[in-house]
Design a protein around this motif. Structure first.
Motif, PDB file in Angstrom:
ATOM      1  N   SER A 110       0.940  -1.451   0.052  1.00  0.00           N
ATOM      2  CA  SER A 110      -0.148  -0.056  -0.262  1.00  0.00           C
ATOM      3  C   SER A 110       0.896   0.964   0.051  1.00  0.00           C
ATOM      4  N   GLU A 111       0.702   2.710  -0.906  1.00  0.00           N
ATOM      5  CA  GLU A 111       1.482   3.110  -1.195  1.00  0.00           C
ATOM      6  C   GLU A 111       3.393   3.323  -1.244  1.00  0.00           C
ATOM      7  N   VAL A 112       3.122   2.252  -1.752  1.00  0.00           N
ATOM      8  CA  VAL A 112       5.557   1.418  -1.590  1.00  0.00           C
ATOM      9  C   VAL A 112       5.949   1.376  -3.326  1.00  0.00           C
ATOM     10  N   ILE A 113       4.650   1.339  -4.697  1.00  0.00           N
ATOM     11  CA  ILE A 113       5.520   0.827  -5.521  1.00  0.00           C
ATOM     12  C   ILE A 113       5.263   2.434  -6.278  1.00  0.00           C
ATOM     13  N   GLU A 114       4.880   3.363  -6.069  1.00  0.00           N
ATOM     14  CA  GLU A 114       5.802   4.739  -6.072  1.00  0.00           C
ATOM     15  C   GLU A 114       6.286   4.873  -6.195  1.00  0.00           C
ATOM     16  N   HIS A 115       7.302   4.353  -5.195  1.00  0.00           N
ATOM     17  CA  HIS A 115       9.063   5.385  -4.502  1.00  0.00           C
ATOM     18  C   HIS A 115       9.611   4.236  -5.238  1.00  0.00           C
ATOM     19  N   VAL A 116       9.663   2.788  -5.378  1.00  0.00           N
ATOM     20  CA  VAL A 116      10.685   1.888  -5.947  1.00  0.00           C
ATOM     21  C   VAL A 116      10.798   2.023  -7.538  1.00  0.00           C
ATOM     22  N   ASP A 117      12.666   2.675  -7.573  1.00  0.00           N
ATOM     23  CA  ASP A 117      13.555   2.025  -8.690  1.00  0.00           C
ATOM     24  C   ASP A 117      12.881   1.275  -9.633  1.00  0.00           C
ATOM     25  N   ASN A 118      12.064   0.275 -10.130  1.00  0.00           N
ATOM     26  CA  ASN A 118      12.071  -0.812 -10.599  1.00  0.00           C
ATOM     27  C   ASN A 118      10.702  -1.603 -10.256  1.00  0.00           C
ATOM     28  N   PRO A 119       9.604  -0.581 -11.030  1.00  0.00           N
ATOM     29  CA  PRO A 119       8.068  -1.517 -10.580  1.00  0.00           C
ATOM     30  C   PRO A 119       8.381  -2.394 -11.149  1.00  0.00           C
ATOM     31  N   GLN A 120       8.197  -2.874 -12.654  1.00  0.00           N
ATOM     32  CA  GLN A 120       8.478  -4.319 -12.636  1.00  0.00           C
ATOM     33  C   GLN A 120       8.869  -4.995 -12.477  1.00  0.00           C
ATOM     34  N   GLN A 121       9.700  -5.301 -11.364  1.00  0.00           N
ATOM     35  CA  GLN A 121      10.554  -6.089 -10.319  1.00  0.00           C
ATOM     36  C   GLN A 121      10.049  -6.299  -8.823  1.00  0.00           C
ATOM     37  N   PHE A 122       9.730  -5.060  -8.555  1.00  0.00           N
ATOM     38  CA  PHE A 122       8.704  -4.991  -7.365  1.00  0.00           C
ATOM     39  C   PHE A 122       7.754  -5.314  -7.460  1.00  0.00           C
ATOM     40  N   VAL A 123       6.707  -6.006  -8.145  1.00  0.00           N
ATOM     41  CA  VAL A 123       5.446  -6.491  -8.962  1.00  0.00           C
ATOM     42  C   VAL A 123       5.907  -8.118  -8.223  1.00  0.00           C
TER      43      VAL A 123
END
Length: 218
Positions: free
Chosen positions: A104-117
């Motif tokens: 929740s309210e995290v992915i907009e802060h990561v450097d690599n969103p695809q890797q995060f998902v």
């Protein structure tokens, strides 16, 4: 925000047939709260019966979360906080081990969103759920989430968000599909300043939530 995101997670898992206890609707489920901060969401999910693991790379956040949870003896047995990123946790736990992942309210802060998902998908078991809440990349979101929230209402520290890192529902849906999961629902969310509350909204041009399912492998 717990007023909408906790029911979103609970109802999503209920519809999947994973919950049966009306008093503790998340009883028996293993949930990881990625980017848990001070534990506001983790505690709420744990009180509904879930076994919750809160992850956050910021050690002071984890210490605050632990100290707050220690005040409630009911949370001792089903709430664990670990100072790691999702990727670091995955490196140490290669097998999927959660019924649901909440970011929740995290992915907009990561450097690599695809890797995060991808990491979120790898942490959840087959037929498990992944829940995201985040901010769309629109003119409305720039005005609402940055200008209004950070500069006018001071709900967040100035500079908290970078508009260029916001992700549209279409982009996040594609990332989820690339990770091997399928989007089940997308809902718009809206903050009402006058009454200090969040509500569901038919427009997802600012805040929105996504529920995805990781299907069984053939």
């Amino acid at each position: 925000m717990n007023g909408v995101r906790v029911p979103f997670v609970t109802e999503g898992l209920t519809k999947m047939g994973l919950t049966k206890n009306h008093n503790k609707p998340l009883e028996g489920l293993r949930i990881v709260d990625i980017g848990c901060g001070g534990g506001i969401l983790s505690e709420a999910l744990a009180r509904l019966g879930a076994s919750v693991t809160g992850l956050d790379p910021c050690l002071p956040n984890i210490e605050i979360a632990k100290a707050h949870a220690a005040k409630d003896s009911q949370l001792v047995n089903n709430l664990t906080y670990i100072p790691l990123t999702a990727e670091e946790f995955l490196e140490q736990n290669q097998s999927p081990c959660f019924d649901a992942v909440v970011a929740s309210e995290v992915i907009e802060h990561v450097d690599n969103p695809q890797q995060f998902v991808d990491t979120c998908s790898k942490l959840v078991v087959d037929d498990g759920s992944v829940f995201f809440t985040t901010i769309n990349r629109t003119t409305k979101s720039w005005l609402g989430a940055i200008v209004a929230a950070e500069y006018v209402l001071h709900l967040l520290p100035t500079g908290t968000h970078d508009w260029d890192k916001f992700i549209t529902p279409e982009e996040l849906t594609k990332m989820v599909e690339v990770s091997g999961s399928k989007v089940r629902s997308v809902h718009g969310m809206f903050y009402v300043p006058g009454v200090n509350t969040w509500t569901w909204f038919p427009d997802s041009s600012v805040n929105y939530a996504i529920h995805a399912i990781k299907p069984k492998r053939d």
